[in-house]
Write a protein that holds these residues in place. Structure first.
Motif, mmCIF file in Angstrom:
data_model
loop_
_atom_site.group_PDB
_atom_site.id
_atom_site.type_symbol
_atom_site.label_atom_id
_atom_site.label_comp_id
_atom_site.label_asym_id
_atom_site.label_seq_id
_atom_site.Cartn_x
_atom_site.Cartn_y
_atom_site.Cartn_z
ATOM 1 N N GLU A 211 -4.901 1.874 4.621
ATOM 2 C CA GLU A 211 -4.359 3.108 4.069
ATOM 3 C C GLU A 211 -5.153 4.293 4.588
ATOM 4 O O GLU A 211 -6.362 4.270 4.597
ATOM 5 C CB GLU A 211 -4.417 3.069 2.552
ATOM 6 C CG GLU A 211 -3.687 4.205 1.885
ATOM 7 C CD GLU A 211 -3.739 4.028 0.394
ATOM 8 O OE1 GLU A 211 -2.806 4.502 -0.261
ATOM 9 O OE2 GLU A 211 -4.682 3.422 -0.115
ATOM 10 N N ARG A 212 -4.450 5.283 5.070
ATOM 11 C CA ARG A 212 -5.140 6.459 5.603
ATOM 12 C C ARG A 212 -5.318 7.491 4.527
ATOM 13 O O ARG A 212 -4.383 7.775 3.827
ATOM 14 C CB ARG A 212 -4.367 7.035 6.778
ATOM 15 C CG ARG A 212 -5.085 8.234 7.400
ATOM 16 C CD ARG A 212 -4.575 8.498 8.766
ATOM 17 N NE ARG A 212 -5.318 9.575 9.382
ATOM 18 C CZ ARG A 212 -5.232 9.917 10.644
ATOM 19 N NH1 ARG A 212 -4.441 9.242 11.424
ATOM 20 N NH2 ARG A 212 -5.910 10.913 11.141
ATOM 21 N N GLN B 164 1.298 11.824 0.875
ATOM 22 C CA GLN B 164 0.633 12.398 2.035
ATOM 23 C C GLN B 164 -0.085 11.345 2.866
ATOM 24 O O GLN B 164 -0.395 11.590 4.029
ATOM 25 C CB GLN B 164 -0.384 13.463 1.603
ATOM 26 C CG GLN B 164 0.248 14.666 0.906
ATOM 27 C CD GLN B 164 0.364 14.465 -0.591
ATOM 28 O OE1 GLN B 164 0.344 13.334 -1.072
ATOM 29 N NE2 GLN B 164 0.485 15.552 -1.323
ATOM 30 N N SER B 165 -0.359 10.177 2.270
ATOM 31 C CA SER B 165 -1.124 9.140 2.970
ATOM 32 C C SER B 165 -0.244 8.149 3.709
ATOM 33 O O SER B 165 -0.729 7.179 4.251
ATOM 34 C CB SER B 165 -1.994 8.374 1.965
ATOM 35 O OG SER B 165 -1.179 7.667 1.043
ATOM 36 N N ALA C 147 1.058 4.135 -2.931
ATOM 37 C CA ALA C 147 0.841 5.556 -2.641
ATOM 38 C C ALA C 147 2.005 6.402 -3.133
ATOM 39 O O ALA C 147 1.806 7.454 -3.747
ATOM 40 C CB ALA C 147 0.648 5.754 -1.135
ATOM 41 N N ARG D 69 0.828 -1.203 0.000
ATOM 42 C CA ARG D 69 0.000 0.000 0.000
ATOM 43 C C ARG D 69 0.863 1.254 0.000
ATOM 44 O O ARG D 69 0.566 2.235 -0.685
ATOM 45 C CB ARG D 69 -0.924 -0.011 1.209
ATOM 46 C CG ARG D 69 -2.034 -1.043 1.103
ATOM 47 C CD ARG D 69 -3.034 -0.863 2.234
ATOM 48 N NE ARG D 69 -4.099 -1.844 2.091
ATOM 49 C CZ ARG D 69 -4.445 -2.722 3.030
ATOM 50 N NH1 ARG D 69 -3.802 -2.734 4.178
ATOM 51 N NH2 ARG D 69 -5.420 -3.584 2.830
ATOM 52 N N PRO E 4 0.639 2.927 6.523
ATOM 53 C CA PRO E 4 -0.761 2.591 6.451
ATOM 54 C C PRO E 4 -1.437 2.482 7.807
ATOM 55 O O PRO E 4 -0.872 1.982 8.738
ATOM 56 C CB PRO E 4 -0.743 1.242 5.753
ATOM 57 C CG PRO E 4 0.469 1.312 4.929
ATOM 58 C CD PRO E 4 1.445 2.158 5.650
ATOM 59 N N ARG E 5 -2.635 2.991 7.873
ATOM 60 C CA ARG E 5 -3.449 3.168 9.045
ATOM 61 C C ARG E 5 -3.567 1.910 9.880
ATOM 62 O O ARG E 5 -3.129 0.886 9.500
ATOM 63 C CB ARG E 5 -4.805 3.579 8.561
ATOM 64 C CG ARG E 5 -5.733 4.118 9.541
ATOM 65 C CD ARG E 5 -6.783 4.692 8.749
ATOM 66 N NE ARG E 5 -7.974 4.872 9.380
ATOM 67 C CZ ARG E 5 -8.912 5.620 8.891
ATOM 68 N NH1 ARG E 5 -8.775 6.176 7.830
ATOM 69 N NH2 ARG E 5 -9.994 5.804 9.457
ATOM 70 N N LEU F 92 3.460 12.158 5.660
ATOM 71 C CA LEU F 92 3.221 10.803 5.274
ATOM 72 C C LEU F 92 3.055 9.875 6.436
ATOM 73 O O LEU F 92 3.735 10.005 7.402
ATOM 74 C CB LEU F 92 4.412 10.312 4.513
ATOM 75 C CG LEU F 92 4.161 10.200 3.195
ATOM 76 C CD1 LEU F 92 4.412 9.069 2.579
ATOM 77 C CD2 LEU F 92 3.939 10.362 2.326
ATOM 78 N N ARG F 93 2.213 8.910 6.324
ATOM 79 C CA ARG F 93 1.988 8.028 7.437
ATOM 80 C C ARG F 93 1.912 6.604 6.951
ATOM 81 O O ARG F 93 1.292 6.360 5.948
ATOM 82 C CB ARG F 93 0.712 8.519 8.096
ATOM 83 C CG ARG F 93 -0.189 7.717 8.597
ATOM 84 C CD ARG F 93 -1.279 8.528 9.296
ATOM 85 N NE ARG F 93 -0.772 9.707 9.845
ATOM 86 C CZ ARG F 93 -1.367 10.838 9.919
ATOM 87 N NH1 ARG F 93 -2.573 10.928 9.555
ATOM 88 N NH2 ARG F 93 -0.803 11.890 10.361
ATOM 89 N N ARG G 272 0.921 9.993 -3.930
ATOM 90 C CA ARG G 272 0.066 10.219 -2.763
ATOM 91 C C ARG G 272 0.845 9.988 -1.472
ATOM 92 O O ARG G 272 0.370 9.335 -0.546
ATOM 93 C CB ARG G 272 -1.158 9.304 -2.815
ATOM 94 C CG ARG G 272 -2.082 9.578 -3.981
ATOM 95 C CD ARG G 272 -3.323 8.706 -3.951
ATOM 96 N NE ARG G 272 -3.015 7.294 -4.206
ATOM 97 C CZ ARG G 272 -2.973 6.361 -3.272
ATOM 98 N NH1 ARG G 272 -3.195 6.655 -2.000
ATOM 99 N NH2 ARG G 272 -2.689 5.106 -3.582
#
Length: 231
Positions: free
Chosen positions: A230-231, A155-156, A148, A144, A189-190, A186-187, A153
């Protein structure tokens, strides 16, 4: 930067690798304890557990190799990685209270340079893109994150940064870019917190679940490690 997406995934994941490894270990313990409830045969259950253990070993090797690479970097290079990828607020506050660059252009040039350097050093330790996917091609959190990064992406994927900690002298104070080249917030995955919670409570859960008449927790259809979204 094309060709270095998997290196970015490694860097974004680096602060979480130990926690992910421990979560897998706790999940394996739960799966082994509840193996008598598995819907599949004993051999298939054992194979699933062995694969989880091998995955943990690969995560541990990746973390150790990345730590060795970081040791050869300069203080400035480590700051750039900490600022963009690791986002550990305490480290930034204690070691790098304030940093300056002449311009945003210089900042992005330095970030690209350190990313290339990390890519070459990590590949020299065997972590080429091919080896990365051979080791983690079925590991959802990394896949994931890679998707991203590849799609712009970022930022996710990584942790939030409360405020910009770098100033630019001799140029107007533009806000930091949010494109993939800028390393926006960036983080990983949730539900990473769910993995941490599993690490802390797995043994108690196992003791509580085993004697109770509940639905089978350890089926061969998936890992005991909570899936990271994924956040």
């Amino acid at each position: 930067m094309k060709g270095f997406e998997y290196v970015k995934v490694i860097l974004y994941a680096f602060p979480k690798l130990e926690m992910l490894s421990e979560a897998i270990s706790s999940g394996v313990e739960v799966k082994a304890a509840l193996s008598f409830r598995a819907k599949c045969g004993a051999l298939e259950t054992a194979e699933k557990i062995a694969e989880e253990m091998a995955k943990r070993a690969r995560l541990d090797r990746l973390r150790a190799d990345t730590e060795e690479v970081l040791k050869v970097l300069s203080d400035e290079e480590r700051f750039l990685l900490e600022y963009k990828y690791f986002r550990r607020r305490r480290v930034l506050a204690e070691r790098y209270p304030k940093r300056y660059c002449r311009s945003e252009r210089e900042y992005f040039r330095r970030q690209n340079a350190v990313l290339k350097k990390i890519g070459f050093l990590i590949a020299a330790r065997g972590w080429t893109e091919e080896e990365f996917f051979r080791a983690f091609g079925r590991y959802a959190p990394f896949l994931r994150a890679y998707r991203a990064v590849s799609e712009g992406r970022e930022q996710s994927v990584a942790g939030m940064r409360r405020k910009r900690q770098i100033s630019f002298s001799g140029a107007r104070q533009n806000s930091e870019r949010s494109s993939s080249g800028s390393g926006g917030d960036l983080r990983l995955p949730r539900r990473i917190n769910a993995a941490a919670a599993t690490t802390a409570t797995a043994r108690m859960q196992s003791a509580a679940i085993c004697p109770a008449e509940r639905g089978a927790v350890c089926s061969c259809g998936g890992s005991a490690l909570p899936e990271l979204g994924e956040r």
